[in-house]
Design a protein around this motif. Structure first.
Motif, PDB file in Angstrom:
ATOM      1  N   ARG A   5       0.698  -0.832  -0.166  1.00  0.00           N
ATOM      2  CA  ARG A   5      -0.197  -0.381   0.264  1.00  0.00           C
ATOM      3  C   ARG A   5       1.050   0.915  -0.058  1.00  0.00           C
ATOM      4  NH1 ARG A   5      -5.280  -0.824   0.752  1.00  0.00           N
ATOM      5  NH2 ARG A   5      -6.473  -2.751   1.806  1.00  0.00           N
ATOM      6  N   LEU A   6       0.157   2.066  -0.955  1.00  0.00           N
ATOM      7  CA  LEU A   6       1.072   3.622  -0.746  1.00  0.00           C
ATOM      8  C   LEU A   6       0.705   4.887  -0.358  1.00  0.00           C
ATOM      9  CD1 LEU A   6       3.236   3.367  -4.907  1.00  0.00           C
ATOM     10  CD2 LEU A   6       3.754   2.808  -2.584  1.00  0.00           C
ATOM     11  N   ASP A   7       0.822   5.305   0.100  1.00  0.00           N
ATOM     12  CA  ASP A   7       0.779   6.775   0.900  1.00  0.00           C
ATOM     13  C   ASP A   7      -0.298   8.259  -1.106  1.00  0.00           C
ATOM     14  OD1 ASP A   7       0.317   5.849   3.530  1.00  0.00           O
ATOM     15  OD2 ASP A   7       2.501   6.160   3.616  1.00  0.00           O
ATOM     16  N   SER A   8       1.241   8.177  -1.992  1.00  0.00           N
ATOM     17  CA  SER A   8       1.216   9.139  -2.616  1.00  0.00           C
ATOM     18  C   SER A   8       1.840   7.837  -4.194  1.00  0.00           C
ATOM     19  CB  SER A   8       1.616   9.468  -1.824  1.00  0.00           C
ATOM     20  OG  SER A   8       3.185  10.095  -2.088  1.00  0.00           O
ATOM     21  N   ASP A   9       1.777   8.461  -4.622  1.00  0.00           N
ATOM     22  CA  ASP A   9       2.055   8.772  -6.115  1.00  0.00           C
ATOM     23  C   ASP A   9       3.746   8.135  -6.271  1.00  0.00           C
ATOM     24  OD1 ASP A   9      -1.029   8.907  -6.494  1.00  0.00           O
ATOM     25  OD2 ASP A   9      -0.642   9.605  -8.591  1.00  0.00           O
TER      26      ASP A   9
ATOM     27  N   VAL B 143       6.238   7.158  -5.420  1.00  0.00           N
ATOM     28  CA  VAL B 143       6.782   5.809  -5.198  1.00  0.00           C
ATOM     29  C   VAL B 143       6.518   5.600  -6.997  1.00  0.00           C
ATOM     30  CG1 VAL B 143       7.438   3.424  -5.274  1.00  0.00           C
ATOM     31  CG2 VAL B 143       7.023   5.164  -2.763  1.00  0.00           C
TER      32      VAL B 143
ATOM     33  N   ARG C 280       0.487   5.643 -13.226  1.00  0.00           N
ATOM     34  CA  ARG C 280      -0.498   5.142 -12.468  1.00  0.00           C
ATOM     35  C   ARG C 280      -1.786   4.363 -12.830  1.00  0.00           C
ATOM     36  NH1 ARG C 280      -4.684   7.160  -8.876  1.00  0.00           N
ATOM     37  NH2 ARG C 280      -4.714   7.816  -7.023  1.00  0.00           N
TER      38      ARG C 280
ATOM     39  N   MET D 199      11.186  -1.907  -2.877  1.00  0.00           N
ATOM     40  CA  MET D 199      10.011  -1.786  -1.973  1.00  0.00           C
ATOM     41  C   MET D 199      10.695  -2.511  -0.943  1.00  0.00           C
ATOM     42  SD  MET D 199       7.627  -4.105  -5.231  1.00  0.00           S
ATOM     43  CE  MET D 199       6.269  -4.290  -3.809  1.00  0.00           C
TER      44      MET D 199
ATOM     45  N   LEU E  73       9.250  -0.794   2.210  1.00  0.00           N
ATOM     46  CA  LEU E  73       8.345  -1.168   2.271  1.00  0.00           C
ATOM     47  C   LEU E  73       7.274  -2.001   2.604  1.00  0.00           C
ATOM     48  CD1 LEU E  73       7.342   0.726  -1.778  1.00  0.00           C
ATOM     49  CD2 LEU E  73       7.245   2.070   0.940  1.00  0.00           C
TER      50      LEU E  73
ATOM     51  N   PHE F 152       1.288  -2.194  -6.335  1.00  0.00           N
ATOM     52  CA  PHE F 152       0.966  -1.930  -5.750  1.00  0.00           C
ATOM     53  C   PHE F 152      -0.476  -0.541  -5.448  1.00  0.00           C
ATOM     54  CE2 PHE F 152       5.319  -1.614  -8.039  1.00  0.00           C
ATOM     55  CZ  PHE F 152       6.047  -1.158  -6.613  1.00  0.00           C
TER      56      PHE F 152
ATOM     57  N   LEU G 186      -2.966   2.451  -3.661  1.00  0.00           N
ATOM     58  CA  LEU G 186      -3.272   3.464  -3.391  1.00  0.00           C
ATOM     59  C   LEU G 186      -4.193   3.908  -2.783  1.00  0.00           C
ATOM     60  CD1 LEU G 186      -2.083   4.726  -7.055  1.00  0.00           C
ATOM     61  CD2 LEU G 186      -1.135   5.413  -4.557  1.00  0.00           C
TER      62      LEU G 186
END
Length: 325
Positions: A17-21, A23, A31, A49, A52, A118, A120
């Motif tokens: 899981r990412l907090d923003s774009d 990465v 995206r 990764m 992460l 990934f 978002l």
């Protein structure tokens, strides 16, 4: 009980899981896209990764369907190829733990395929897939009707190797197995339309498509019209229409299994929704279920997996729900 074997790309899903774009921008991944990456790009993503928190699970379209069937209590097998590495051993161990008869070719010259996913905050997924050893499938590992198998489930991603997929389907078809086929991706269908039509008309007994894949196949936007065109070539055809449910056609009769209020769920991640739909449908089909019952089982199964990240449904809860179809 009819035994079901799947064949396809043996992958390990690495989910994060990412907090923003940020990465995605750093890795130059579009995206929401699905990018096939080479060994150098795969190494760069693996390094990124490391910092992460990532989860791992067995992956690949047909593999997901087979693992879902195993959780429902079906007797299942899977044919694929992995590398002689930690990811390959993880795939084999997980398959065995789930009761899957995994007939895996192990090669030393390629790593196990990995599907980096990934996710978002808005739920959109971006994929970076390195197939590695996965395409080097050995058709000699395919079980037969003499081994007790009655259905072969084939993922559409194999269509890109014409000789391989035709060999697989013809061996199964003429060996007395029903052939179940998931069209997999609209762009694959569109790019190889004539060959996909050939496979379906010659070998396929049960065909699964989503709206986009059905439109690419039929060149018609209306899913019911697309269903009829697909159903003219095969015994059973299914067109999934997302939250609305699924259309099915068998023996010239069509029906829509719409999702009722109790079936509406909050989707966290749509990874493998189509794969789990196929599992639910085949689970009911091999038990003699009506077309409506098979479609409802597919809807229920897909609804379970979209509520979790990746394919990590609670096995006991999932099995209990599917027993009540």
């Amino acid at each position: 009980m009819t035994k079901i074997v799947g064949i396809g790309n043996a992958l390990v899903d690495v989910l994060v899981r990412l907090d923003s774009d940020s990465v995605l921008r750093e890795l130059r991944l579009p995206r929401g896209g699905m990018t096939h990456i080479d060994a150098e790009q795969h190494a760069a993503i693996s390094r990124a990764m490391e910092s992460l928190h990532a989860g791992r699970a067995t992956g690949g379209s047909a593999s997901n369907t087979i693992h879902a069937l195993a959780m429902m209590g079906d007797s299942v097998g899977f044919v694929g190829t992995v590398g002689d590495d930690a990811m390959g051993r993880f795939f084999a161990t997980e398959a065995a733990a789930h009761g899957v008869d995994a007939r895996l070719r192990v090669v030393a010259d390629k790593p196990t395929g990995v599907a980096n996913t990934f996710i978002l905050p808005d739920g959109e997924r971006t994929f970076a897939t390195h197939l590695g050893a996965a395409p080097q499938i050995d058709t000699a590992l395919l079980p037969t009707a003499d081994d007790g198998y009655g259905v072969l489930h084939v993922e559409g991603y194999l269509v890109q190797d014409h000789a391989l997929v035709e060999n697989i389907m013809s061996r199964a078809h003429y060996g007395g197995l029903l052939v179940s086929y998931d069209l997999a991706s609209w762009n694959i269908v569109e790019a190889d339309h004539a060959f996909v039509r050939h496979l379906i008309s010659e070998y396929v007994d049960i065909a699964f498509a989503n709206e986009e894949e059905a439109a690419a196949f039929s060149r018609q936007d209306d899913p019911e019209t697309a269903l009829r065109m697909l159903g003219e070539l095969t015994q059973v055809a299914v067109v999934k229409v997302g939250k609305r449910g699924a259309w099915g056609m068998a023996e010239g009769r069509t029906c829509l299994a719409a999702k009722g209020p109790s079936e509406q769920v909050h989707a966290v991640d749509t990874t493998a929704a189509g794969d789990f739909f196929a599992a639910g449908f085949l689970h009911a089909y091999t038990r003699g279920g009506s077309l409506e019952a098979c479609l409802r089982a597919g809807n229920l199964s897909a609804g379970e997996v979209v509520q979790v990240m990746g394919t990590q449904v609670d096995a006991a809860s999932f099995a209990a729900r599917m027993r009540n179809i």
